[in-house]
Structures are given as C-alpha cells and as structure tokens.
Design a protein around this motif. Structure first.
Motif, PDB file in Angstrom:
ATOM      1  N   ILE A 297     -30.718   0.474  -6.935  1.00  0.00           N
ATOM      2  CA  ILE A 297     -30.524  -0.202  -5.251  1.00  0.00           C
ATOM      3  C   ILE A 297     -30.935  -0.165  -4.385  1.00  0.00           C
ATOM      4  N   GLU A 298     -31.667  -1.711  -3.841  1.00  0.00           N
ATOM      5  CA  GLU A 298     -32.841  -1.028  -2.476  1.00  0.00           C
ATOM      6  C   GLU A 298     -31.710  -1.429  -0.970  1.00  0.00           C
ATOM      7  N   GLU A 299     -30.638  -2.565  -1.311  1.00  0.00           N
ATOM      8  CA  GLU A 299     -30.075  -2.455  -0.243  1.00  0.00           C
ATOM      9  C   GLU A 299     -28.294  -2.493  -0.255  1.00  0.00           C
ATOM     10  N   ILE A 300     -27.718  -2.746   0.434  1.00  0.00           N
ATOM     11  CA  ILE A 300     -26.534  -3.250   0.963  1.00  0.00           C
ATOM     12  C   ILE A 300     -25.763  -3.042   1.901  1.00  0.00           C
ATOM     13  N   PRO A 301     -26.502  -4.780   2.206  1.00  0.00           N
ATOM     14  CA  PRO A 301     -26.405  -5.826   3.674  1.00  0.00           C
ATOM     15  C   PRO A 301     -25.133  -5.624   4.249  1.00  0.00           C
ATOM     16  N   GLN A 302     -23.378  -5.784   4.136  1.00  0.00           N
ATOM     17  CA  GLN A 302     -22.756  -5.589   4.390  1.00  0.00           C
ATOM     18  C   GLN A 302     -21.631  -4.439   5.028  1.00  0.00           C
ATOM     19  N   ASP A 303     -21.351  -3.879   5.182  1.00  0.00           N
ATOM     20  CA  ASP A 303     -21.457  -2.563   6.599  1.00  0.00           C
ATOM     21  C   ASP A 303     -19.561  -2.695   6.482  1.00  0.00           C
ATOM     22  N   THR A 304     -18.664  -3.514   5.924  1.00  0.00           N
ATOM     23  CA  THR A 304     -16.716  -3.164   5.808  1.00  0.00           C
ATOM     24  C   THR A 304     -16.458  -3.930   4.574  1.00  0.00           C
ATOM     25  N   LEU A 305     -15.895  -3.988   3.902  1.00  0.00           N
ATOM     26  CA  LEU A 305     -14.682  -4.333   3.100  1.00  0.00           C
ATOM     27  C   LEU A 305     -13.735  -4.143   3.027  1.00  0.00           C
ATOM     28  N   VAL A 306     -12.654  -5.197   2.659  1.00  0.00           N
ATOM     29  CA  VAL A 306     -11.304  -5.274   3.340  1.00  0.00           C
ATOM     30  C   VAL A 306     -10.410  -4.908   2.581  1.00  0.00           C
ATOM     31  N   PHE A 307      -9.536  -4.425   2.450  1.00  0.00           N
ATOM     32  CA  PHE A 307      -8.622  -4.137   1.171  1.00  0.00           C
ATOM     33  C   PHE A 307      -6.962  -4.327   2.099  1.00  0.00           C
ATOM     34  N   ILE A 308      -5.926  -4.920   0.927  1.00  0.00           N
ATOM     35  CA  ILE A 308      -4.581  -5.104   1.277  1.00  0.00           C
ATOM     36  C   ILE A 308      -3.375  -4.079   0.636  1.00  0.00           C
ATOM     37  N   PHE A 309      -3.081  -2.691   1.128  1.00  0.00           N
ATOM     38  CA  PHE A 309      -2.464  -2.173   1.102  1.00  0.00           C
ATOM     39  C   PHE A 309      -0.492  -2.396   1.489  1.00  0.00           C
ATOM     40  N   THR A 310       0.250  -3.423   0.924  1.00  0.00           N
ATOM     41  CA  THR A 310       0.854  -3.524   0.881  1.00  0.00           C
ATOM     42  C   THR A 310       2.666  -2.413   1.580  1.00  0.00           C
ATOM     43  N   LYS A 311       3.693  -2.691   2.041  1.00  0.00           N
ATOM     44  CA  LYS A 311       4.187  -1.440   2.872  1.00  0.00           C
ATOM     45  C   LYS A 311       5.121  -1.395   1.247  1.00  0.00           C
ATOM     46  N   ILE A 312       5.824  -0.475   0.516  1.00  0.00           N
ATOM     47  CA  ILE A 312       6.478  -0.170  -0.635  1.00  0.00           C
ATOM     48  C   ILE A 312       6.990   1.843   0.038  1.00  0.00           C
ATOM     49  N   SER A 313       8.106   1.877  -0.724  1.00  0.00           N
ATOM     50  CA  SER A 313       9.073   2.733  -0.971  1.00  0.00           C
ATOM     51  C   SER A 313       8.344   3.467  -3.074  1.00  0.00           C
ATOM     52  N   SER A 314       9.247   4.520  -2.434  1.00  0.00           N
ATOM     53  CA  SER A 314       8.364   6.135  -3.353  1.00  0.00           C
ATOM     54  C   SER A 314       9.439   6.518  -2.859  1.00  0.00           C
ATOM     55  N   LYS A 315       9.052   7.827  -4.653  1.00  0.00           N
ATOM     56  CA  LYS A 315      10.170   8.278  -4.833  1.00  0.00           C
ATOM     57  C   LYS A 315       9.302   9.516  -5.801  1.00  0.00           C
ATOM     58  N   ARG A 316       9.691  10.553  -6.492  1.00  0.00           N
ATOM     59  CA  ARG A 316       9.445  11.839  -7.169  1.00  0.00           C
ATOM     60  C   ARG A 316      10.142  11.692  -8.027  1.00  0.00           C
ATOM     61  N   VAL A 317       9.997  11.128  -9.258  1.00  0.00           N
ATOM     62  CA  VAL A 317      11.049  11.347 -10.496  1.00  0.00           C
ATOM     63  C   VAL A 317      10.217  12.218 -11.225  1.00  0.00           C
ATOM     64  N   PRO A 318      11.016  12.795 -11.878  1.00  0.00           N
ATOM     65  CA  PRO A 318      10.546  14.090 -13.646  1.00  0.00           C
ATOM     66  C   PRO A 318       9.626  13.054 -14.601  1.00  0.00           C
ATOM     67  N   VAL A 319       8.509  13.937 -15.066  1.00  0.00           N
ATOM     68  CA  VAL A 319       7.932  13.195 -16.531  1.00  0.00           C
ATOM     69  C   VAL A 319       8.383  13.737 -17.536  1.00  0.00           C
ATOM     70  N   VAL A 320       9.432  13.205 -18.668  1.00  0.00           N
ATOM     71  CA  VAL A 320       9.379  13.589 -19.701  1.00  0.00           C
ATOM     72  C   VAL A 320       8.822  13.221 -21.811  1.00  0.00           C
ATOM     73  N   LEU A 321       8.470  13.457 -21.650  1.00  0.00           N
ATOM     74  CA  LEU A 321       7.499  13.914 -22.512  1.00  0.00           C
ATOM     75  C   LEU A 321       8.431  13.493 -24.066  1.00  0.00           C
ATOM     76  N   SER A 322       8.097  12.537 -24.122  1.00  0.00           N
ATOM     77  CA  SER A 322       8.082  12.058 -25.835  1.00  0.00           C
ATOM     78  C   SER A 322       6.932  12.531 -27.239  1.00  0.00           C
ATOM     79  N   LYS A 323       8.184  13.115 -27.745  1.00  0.00           N
ATOM     80  CA  LYS A 323       7.596  13.832 -28.401  1.00  0.00           C
ATOM     81  C   LYS A 323       8.296  13.870 -30.051  1.00  0.00           C
TER      82      LYS A 323
END
Length: 315
Positions: free
Chosen positions: A114-140
């Motif tokens: 790398i010699e140069e990164i001309p751009q100074d910014t990048l744009v991302f879209i992070f949409t609003k969503i719901s979240s919850k915590r759930v247990p992990v079940v090991l299939s064994k």
C-alpha cells in the motif's frame, strides 16, 4: 514447423510468466464488510462504495483482482465507537478509512504494497432491528469407552448469545442450536469449536461456540439409604414403606473418598405425595456429594401411610 510452433508457445508462456511476476503500480478497489455491535442494529454491513487502495502488486494478483470479484471483499471486525451517524440519512453511518489503515495492510500483506488510501470515509447501512438473548443448545452424540463416562455437564462458552432480526421473527425463537457433535469411544476430556445452525433472517452475535466435556473412568457402588418424610404438617405423621432404599451411583476412579449413607439425603415430600392420585410418594434427592454421578434409586416410589396424632385430634 511443429517444433517451431511449440518453441513459440513455450517462449510466449515464459514471457507471460516473467511479465506477470513483476510488480505494477495500480489502484485496487475493494468492498469492505464491517462486523460491529451498534446497539439495536444489524451486526454486519457492506460499504456502499468501494475502497480505493493505491499500491503495487504482481501481475498475477492484478489479473485475479480484476476477474475474480469474490477476492475483492475485505472483512473486518470493528468497534462500534468508530462509526458515526451520517446526518440526513437514516440508518447510515460513516467510518474514517484511517481507522482501517493497519487492518488493510495486514489483510493485504504479501499481495499489495500500500502506498496511499485516497478516500477518507466509507458509508455503511446498519438497519434498526430487534434483539434478544437466547440460550445455546449443544446438539451432541457422545459415547464412552467401557468404564468411562461424562463427569459433570457439558460446558458451552458462551452458553447464551444475542440474536438480531425482525421482532415478529424473534418471538418464535427460544434458543439456538449447534451443528451435531459426534464423539465415540471417549476416554479423555474433549473440547472443540462448533458452528451454530443458521436461522434465515436472523443474525447471531457469534457463529460458533466452544464446548468442553470432562471425561473420566468410574466405578459403581451401591448402599442402603434411609428415607425422611418432609413437610409433614403438625398433627400428622407420614410413615414410608419401605423406610430405606438402595442407591447405586458412579464415582470417579481417581476419587478415593469413601461415602456413606449419611452423605446422601433422600426425602418423600408430604405435599407432593398428597397431590398424587395413588398412595405412593416419589423418592427425591435432597442432597448428595457433587463428586458422584448417575444416581439411581430402587424403588423410586414408596408406599406412604399418613396418621393423625392425638395432638392433631385435640386430645
């Protein structure tokens, strides 16, 4: 003539290899895929535009970069503190490319200088969503060598995770399951990483968990243990027939401690017995050493005889 054609083809091939082996300065374009943990938003997003990187690379890499687009995506885990809301655009966040300089250098190490990164910014879209915590079940599916067994429960790290998605979709999800782990003839402790089974439309905080299972050699022992009546109301007595049962358990072969009937407390609960349609009560384990496993009780149900005492009759 044939010899001439072959010689010409060989010469052209050698020339191509020599030319492509050299380094050439160019501008390379990459999409950037960011994984982060912005509160209440999707975990992952790909940059709207490409990141331009000016640098030098071999001709082989330049050709691959031009014709194989799958290699033109740089994936990074980035702290949410580096993302700032983009004014005037809902769900849009910008990221300074200076934050990624070292990450990009590490990612492209050995391919692009790398010699140069001309751009100074990048744009991302992070949409609003719901979240919850759930247990992990090991299939064994664990099986053990003769005289060996699981010592304690299987540990999962983490044992619960956050999942993100549409609210109506998350309502129907109470847990996430791993891919099946199959281990046969176990004699030693086992651990490893296993992927979670994907759920369409749902993003996981992490896509894999660690499992740990302690395995040991055991011996089996039996003893006679007395029963205790529990939660008997004043004015009544509950007799149990038989008054003692046989307890069989497994113990770690390395554990040389001798346990006695006094170390195991078995009860029949008056309230539980009263709610039963039969005259029998179930034998419950109230206390037992943590170092014994696979406790079996025979019989599991005993007859109960409830008598009212003189004190209960008011005599």
């Amino acid at each position: 003539m044939i010899v001439f054609v072959i010689s010409l083809l060989v010469a052209m091939a050698v020339w191509c290899v020599l030319k492509l082996s050299g380094n050439y300065q160019s501008v390379y374009h990459f999409k950037v895929e960011a994984t982060t943990s912005l509160q209440g938003r999707s975990f992952k997003s790909q940059s709207e535009g490409s990141l331009a990187v000016k640098g030098s690379a071999s001709g082989f890499y330049a050709l691959r970069h031009k014709f194989w687009n799958r290699s033109n995506v740089l994936k990074f885990k980035i702290s949410p503190t580096f993302f700032q809301p983009l004014e005037g655009r809902e769900d849009a966040f910008y990221l300074l490319t200076s934050v990624l300089r070292d990450k990009i250098s590490d990612n492209l190490s050995g391919t692009v200088s790398i010699e140069e990164i001309p751009q100074d910014t990048l744009v991302f879209i992070f949409t609003k969503i719901s979240s919850k915590r759930v247990p992990v079940v090991l299939s064994k599916s664990f099986s053990f060598a003769q005289q060996y067994m699981a010592m304690g429960r299987t540990v999962i790290l983490p044992d619960s995770i956050e999942i993100h998605g549409r609210e109506e979709l998350l309502k129907g999800i109470d847990s996430v399951v791993t891919e099946e782990v199959i281990k046969n003839g176990l004699k030693n402790d086992v651990q490893g990483a296993v992927n979670l089974v994907e759920i369409p439309g749902v993003t996981f905080q992490t896509n894999e968990v660690i499992y740990q299972q302690k395995v040991g050699r055991y011996f089996e022992k039996s003893m006679t243990v007395p029963l205790h009546a529990e939660n008997v109301p004043s004015g009544e007595r509950m007799f149990l027939v038989p008054s003692e049962v046989t307890v069989t358990y497994r113990q770690d072969y390395k554990d040389k401690k001798e346990y006695s009937a006094a170390d195991i407390v078995l009860t029949v609960d008056y309230t539980q017995a009263q709610s039963s349609a039969s005259s029998k009560g179930k034998v419950l384990i109230k206390d037992a050493p943590v170092a014994i496993y696979n406790i079996r009780i025979e019989p599991q149900f005993v007859d109960r005889v409830i008598l009212t005492t003189k004190e209960g009759n008011g005599n």
